[in-house]
Design a protein around this motif. Structure first.
Motif, PDB file in Angstrom:
ATOM      1  N   LEU A 187      12.205  24.138  73.085  1.00 21.77           N
ATOM      2  CA  LEU A 187      11.188  23.538  73.945  1.00 21.77           C
ATOM      3  C   LEU A 187      11.253  24.162  75.331  1.00 21.77           C
ATOM      4  CD1 LEU A 187      11.588  19.762  72.997  1.00 21.77           C
ATOM      5  CD2 LEU A 187       9.889  21.393  72.132  1.00 21.77           C
ATOM      6  N   LEU A 188      10.085  24.424  75.906  1.00 24.81           N
ATOM      7  CA  LEU A 188      10.003  25.028  77.227  1.00 24.81           C
ATOM      8  C   LEU A 188      10.482  24.060  78.306  1.00 24.81           C
ATOM      9  CD1 LEU A 188       6.499  26.713  76.953  1.00 24.81           C
ATOM     10  CD2 LEU A 188       8.731  27.857  76.857  1.00 24.81           C
ATOM     11  N   PRO A 189      10.903  24.589  79.456  1.00 23.15           N
ATOM     12  CA  PRO A 189      11.284  23.715  80.575  1.00 23.15           C
ATOM     13  C   PRO A 189      10.104  22.887  81.083  1.00 23.15           C
ATOM     14  CG  PRO A 189      12.102  25.953  80.908  1.00 23.15           C
ATOM     15  CD  PRO A 189      11.151  26.011  79.749  1.00 23.15           C
ATOM     16  N   HIS A 190      10.433  21.762  81.724  1.00 25.34           N
ATOM     17  CA  HIS A 190       9.465  20.921  82.437  1.00 25.34           C
ATOM     18  C   HIS A 190       8.296  20.504  81.545  1.00 25.34           C
ATOM     19  CE1 HIS A 190      11.503  21.757  86.239  1.00 25.34           C
ATOM     20  NE2 HIS A 190      11.555  23.015  85.858  1.00 25.34           N
ATOM     21  N   SER A 191       8.615  20.088  80.326  1.00 27.36           N
ATOM     22  CA  SER A 191       7.558  19.689  79.410  1.00 27.36           C
ATOM     23  C   SER A 191       7.888  18.344  78.770  1.00 27.36           C
ATOM     24  CB  SER A 191       7.346  20.756  78.328  1.00 27.36           C
ATOM     25  OG  SER A 191       8.510  20.925  77.545  1.00 27.36           O
ATOM     26  N   VAL A 192       6.912  17.800  78.053  1.00 26.68           N
ATOM     27  CA  VAL A 192       7.080  16.566  77.291  1.00 26.68           C
ATOM     28  C   VAL A 192       6.766  16.879  75.837  1.00 26.68           C
ATOM     29  CG1 VAL A 192       6.250  14.212  76.927  1.00 26.68           C
ATOM     30  CG2 VAL A 192       6.470  15.108  79.253  1.00 26.68           C
ATOM     31  N   ALA A 193       7.656  16.463  74.930  1.00 23.98           N
ATOM     32  CA  ALA A 193       7.451  16.713  73.504  1.00 23.98           C
ATOM     33  C   ALA A 193       7.613  15.405  72.746  1.00 23.98           C
ATOM     34  CB  ALA A 193       8.441  17.753  72.991  1.00 23.98           C
ATOM     35  N   VAL A 194       6.699  15.152  71.807  1.00 21.92           N
ATOM     36  CA  VAL A 194       6.747  13.918  71.030  1.00 21.92           C
ATOM     37  C   VAL A 194       6.400  14.220  69.582  1.00 21.92           C
ATOM     38  CG1 VAL A 194       6.128  12.458  72.996  1.00 21.92           C
ATOM     39  CG2 VAL A 194       4.326  13.380  71.546  1.00 21.92           C
ATOM     40  N   GLY A 195       6.833  13.315  68.693  1.00 19.55           N
ATOM     41  CA  GLY A 195       6.404  13.376  67.310  1.00 19.55           C
ATOM     42  C   GLY A 195       7.424  13.977  66.366  1.00 19.55           C
ATOM     43  N   VAL A 196       7.021  14.026  65.080  1.00 19.10           N
ATOM     44  CA  VAL A 196       7.848  14.574  64.005  1.00 19.10           C
ATOM     45  C   VAL A 196       7.007  15.594  63.240  1.00 19.10           C
ATOM     46  CG1 VAL A 196       9.196  14.036  61.948  1.00 19.10           C
ATOM     47  CG2 VAL A 196       9.065  12.371  63.809  1.00 19.10           C
ATOM     48  N   PRO A 197       7.279  16.893  63.423  1.00 23.63           N
ATOM     49  CA  PRO A 197       8.235  17.450  64.383  1.00 23.63           C
ATOM     50  C   PRO A 197       7.716  17.316  65.814  1.00 23.63           C
ATOM     51  CG  PRO A 197       6.982  19.219  63.383  1.00 23.63           C
ATOM     52  CD  PRO A 197       6.567  17.949  62.671  1.00 23.63           C
ATOM     53  N   ALA A 198       8.628  17.399  66.771  1.00 25.53           N
ATOM     54  CA  ALA A 198       8.247  17.238  68.174  1.00 25.53           C
ATOM     55  C   ALA A 198       7.387  18.411  68.630  1.00 25.53           C
ATOM     56  CB  ALA A 198       9.497  17.129  69.038  1.00 25.53           C
ATOM     57  N   ARG A 199       6.252  18.091  69.237  1.00 24.23           N
ATOM     58  CA  ARG A 199       5.344  19.110  69.761  1.00 24.23           C
ATOM     59  C   ARG A 199       5.141  18.881  71.254  1.00 24.23           C
ATOM     60  NH1 ARG A 199       3.034  21.723  65.484  1.00 24.23           N
ATOM     61  NH2 ARG A 199       3.051  20.622  63.479  1.00 24.23           N
ATOM     62  N   GLN A 200       5.102  19.979  71.997  1.00 21.37           N
ATOM     63  CA  GLN A 200       4.912  19.884  73.438  1.00 21.37           C
ATOM     64  C   GLN A 200       3.486  19.457  73.739  1.00 21.37           C
ATOM     65  OE1 GLN A 200       8.275  23.156  74.701  1.00 21.37           O
ATOM     66  NE2 GLN A 200       6.208  23.483  75.354  1.00 21.37           N
ATOM     67  N   ARG A 201       3.366  18.381  74.526  1.00 20.42           N
ATOM     68  CA  ARG A 201       2.057  17.819  74.844  1.00 20.42           C
ATOM     69  C   ARG A 201       1.590  18.162  76.246  1.00 20.42           C
ATOM     70  NH1 ARG A 201       0.250  16.969  69.852  1.00 20.42           N
ATOM     71  NH2 ARG A 201       1.428  15.373  68.716  1.00 20.42           N
ATOM     72  N   GLN A 202       2.530  18.381  77.163  1.00 23.14           N
ATOM     73  CA  GLN A 202       2.138  18.638  78.541  1.00 23.14           C
ATOM     74  C   GLN A 202       3.295  19.279  79.275  1.00 23.14           C
ATOM     75  OE1 GLN A 202       2.070  14.161  79.319  1.00 23.14           O
ATOM     76  NE2 GLN A 202       2.600  14.932  81.342  1.00 23.14           N
ATOM     77  N   VAL A 203       2.968  19.860  80.413  1.00 22.64           N
ATOM     78  CA  VAL A 203       3.977  20.393  81.324  1.00 22.64           C
ATOM     79  C   VAL A 203       4.048  19.460  82.512  1.00 22.64           C
ATOM     80  CG1 VAL A 203       4.647  22.320  82.788  1.00 22.64           C
ATOM     81  CG2 VAL A 203       3.587  22.748  80.564  1.00 22.64           C
ATOM     82  N   LYS A 204       5.271  19.055  82.882  1.00 19.74           N
ATOM     83  CA  LYS A 204       5.472  18.102  83.964  1.00 19.74           C
ATOM     84  C   LYS A 204       5.578  18.824  85.295  1.00 19.74           C
ATOM     85  CE  LYS A 204       9.334  16.474  82.408  1.00 19.74           C
ATOM     86  NZ  LYS A 204      10.536  15.616  82.322  1.00 19.74           N
ATOM     87  N   ASN A 205       5.286  18.094  86.370  1.00 20.35           N
ATOM     88  CA  ASN A 205       5.694  18.540  87.693  1.00 20.35           C
ATOM     89  C   ASN A 205       7.205  18.472  87.777  1.00 20.35           C
ATOM     90  OD1 ASN A 205       3.015  18.837  88.593  1.00 20.35           O
ATOM     91  ND2 ASN A 205       2.902  16.648  89.083  1.00 20.35           N
ATOM     92  N   ASN A 206       7.796  19.268  88.653  1.00 21.10           N
ATOM     93  CA  ASN A 206       9.251  19.323  88.752  1.00 21.10           C
ATOM     94  C   ASN A 206       9.872  17.969  89.024  1.00 21.10           C
ATOM     95  OD1 ASN A 206       8.962  22.018  88.338  1.00 21.10           O
ATOM     96  ND2 ASN A 206       9.676  22.660  90.360  1.00 21.10           N
ATOM     97  N   ASP A 207       9.177  17.105  89.765  1.00 21.10           N
ATOM     98  CA  ASP A 207       9.743  15.812  90.135  1.00 21.10           C
ATOM     99  C   ASP A 207       9.299  14.690  89.204  1.00 21.10           C
ATOM    100  OD1 ASP A 207      11.102  16.889  92.284  1.00 21.10           O
ATOM    101  OD2 ASP A 207       9.397  16.626  93.633  1.00 21.10           O
ATOM    102  N   ASP A 208       8.531  15.017  88.167  1.00 17.00           N
ATOM    103  CA  ASP A 208       8.032  14.002  87.248  1.00 17.00           C
ATOM    104  C   ASP A 208       9.038  13.807  86.132  1.00 17.00           C
ATOM    105  OD1 ASP A 208       6.545  12.229  85.825  1.00 17.00           O
ATOM    106  OD2 ASP A 208       5.182  13.734  84.982  1.00 17.00           O
ATOM    107  N   ASN A 209      10.066  13.032  86.432  1.00 17.32           N
ATOM    108  CA  ASN A 209      11.166  12.901  85.486  1.00 17.32           C
ATOM    109  C   ASN A 209      11.620  11.452  85.444  1.00 17.32           C
ATOM    110  OD1 ASN A 209      13.037  14.208  83.676  1.00 17.32           O
ATOM    111  ND2 ASN A 209      14.612  13.660  85.158  1.00 17.32           N
ATOM    112  N   HIS A 210      10.723  10.582  85.002  1.00 21.96           N
ATOM    113  CA  HIS A 210      10.976   9.152  85.107  1.00 21.96           C
ATOM    114  C   HIS A 210      11.632   8.602  83.850  1.00 21.96           C
ATOM    115  CE1 HIS A 210       8.812   9.219  88.822  1.00 21.96           C
ATOM    116  NE2 HIS A 210       7.749   9.715  88.240  1.00 21.96           N
ATOM    117  N   ASN A 211      12.611   9.317  83.315  1.00 26.14           N
ATOM    118  CA  ASN A 211      13.326   8.805  82.155  1.00 26.14           C
ATOM    119  C   ASN A 211      14.277   7.706  82.576  1.00 26.14           C
ATOM    120  OD1 ASN A 211      15.733  10.446  83.051  1.00 26.14           O
ATOM    121  ND2 ASN A 211      14.299  12.082  82.533  1.00 26.14           N
ATOM    122  N   LYS A 212      14.526   6.791  81.665  1.00 26.49           N
ATOM    123  CA  LYS A 212      15.361   5.634  81.965  1.00 26.49           C
ATOM    124  C   LYS A 212      16.314   5.381  80.813  1.00 26.49           C
ATOM    125  CE  LYS A 212      11.816   3.413  84.803  1.00 26.49           C
ATOM    126  NZ  LYS A 212      10.997   2.204  84.999  1.00 26.49           N
ATOM    127  N   ALA A 213      17.279   4.472  81.078  1.00 22.78           N
ATOM    128  CA  ALA A 213      18.231   4.113  80.035  1.00 22.78           C
ATOM    129  C   ALA A 213      17.515   3.365  78.927  1.00 22.78           C
ATOM    130  CB  ALA A 213      19.333   3.240  80.613  1.00 22.78           C
TER     131      ALA A 213
END
Length: 213
Positions: A187-213
């Motif tokens: 998977l490329l840097p700064h991207s979002v991937a979802v699904g089975v198999p995971a496919r890249q849906r978008q490229v994020k901004n560098n600061d768009d990293n709102h992952n949580k526990a």
């Protein structure tokens, strides 16, 4: 020596705190940027105040914040802090594994031979990391995630709950894999991937990293 301070007072802090206590660390209390939490408690340990307490000499702390970008920002803001790593005694970590500063491995996790874990990494509850993997700084492997052998997660990558990475895959820096995703190709840097198999849906901004526990 003073006790360990837990930076954060939310749900993730509870798991970090229980890991530290199970590992026989002395915990002083929690810190949080939200004044509404000051004077409250986390599992009976006080929320002592704001992050300015980290500026005192000889501070020892753990960042109990699920957001990868936030952990990077705070670790760089307070370079004089002694960042403590913790492995829950109910985790299985091979003796050959290298773990950087400020990283946590929670109960039920398995980390196999010759894996390298960077700084301020989260290997969450019941995640498995097989042989020869590399988890770079600020990575978060969410609960129930499974990495096959020789997987590389570049800086700041986030694998959502229950996701899977097949052997030899590289997930680019600051990339997010959605819950339950199955990664079968790099998977490329700064991207979002979802699904089975995971496919890249978008490229994020560098600061768009709102992952949580």
């Amino acid at each position: 020596m003073s006790g360990i301070l837990i930076v954060g007072a939310g749900g993730h802090a509870k798991v970090v705190l229980s890991t530290l206590l199970a590992s026989n660390y002395h915990v002083e209390g929690c810190l949080d940027e939200q004044p509404s939490r000051w004077g409250t408690s986390v599992l009976g340990y006080p929320v002592l105040g704001g992050l300015e307490l980290l500026e005192r000499p000889d501070r020892r702390a753990v960042l109990a914040i699920g957001n990868n970008q936030a952990r990077r920002t705070l670790s760089e803001r307070y370079p004089a802090v002694e960042w403590v790593s913790a492995v829950h005694p109910q985790a299985v970590v091979d003796a050959s594994v290298v773990i950087g500063v400020g990283s946590v491995v929670f109960a039920g996790a398995v980390v196999q031979a010759d894996t390298t874990i960077g700084n301020h990494v989260i290997v969450n509850t019941a995640a498995t990391v097989d042989h020869d993997c590399v988890l770079e700084d600020y990575v978060h492997v969410a609960p129930g995630t499974h990495l096959a052998g020789q997987v590389r997660l570049e800086q700041g990558a986030f694998l959502g709950i229950g996701s899977v990475a097949t052997p030899g895959i590289t997930v680019g820096e600051w990339t997010t894999v959605g819950a339950g995703g199955v990664v079968i190709r790099d998977l490329l840097p700064h991207s979002v991937a979802v699904g089975v198999p995971a496919r890249q849906r978008q490229v994020k901004n560098n600061d768009d990293n709102h992952n949580k526990a």
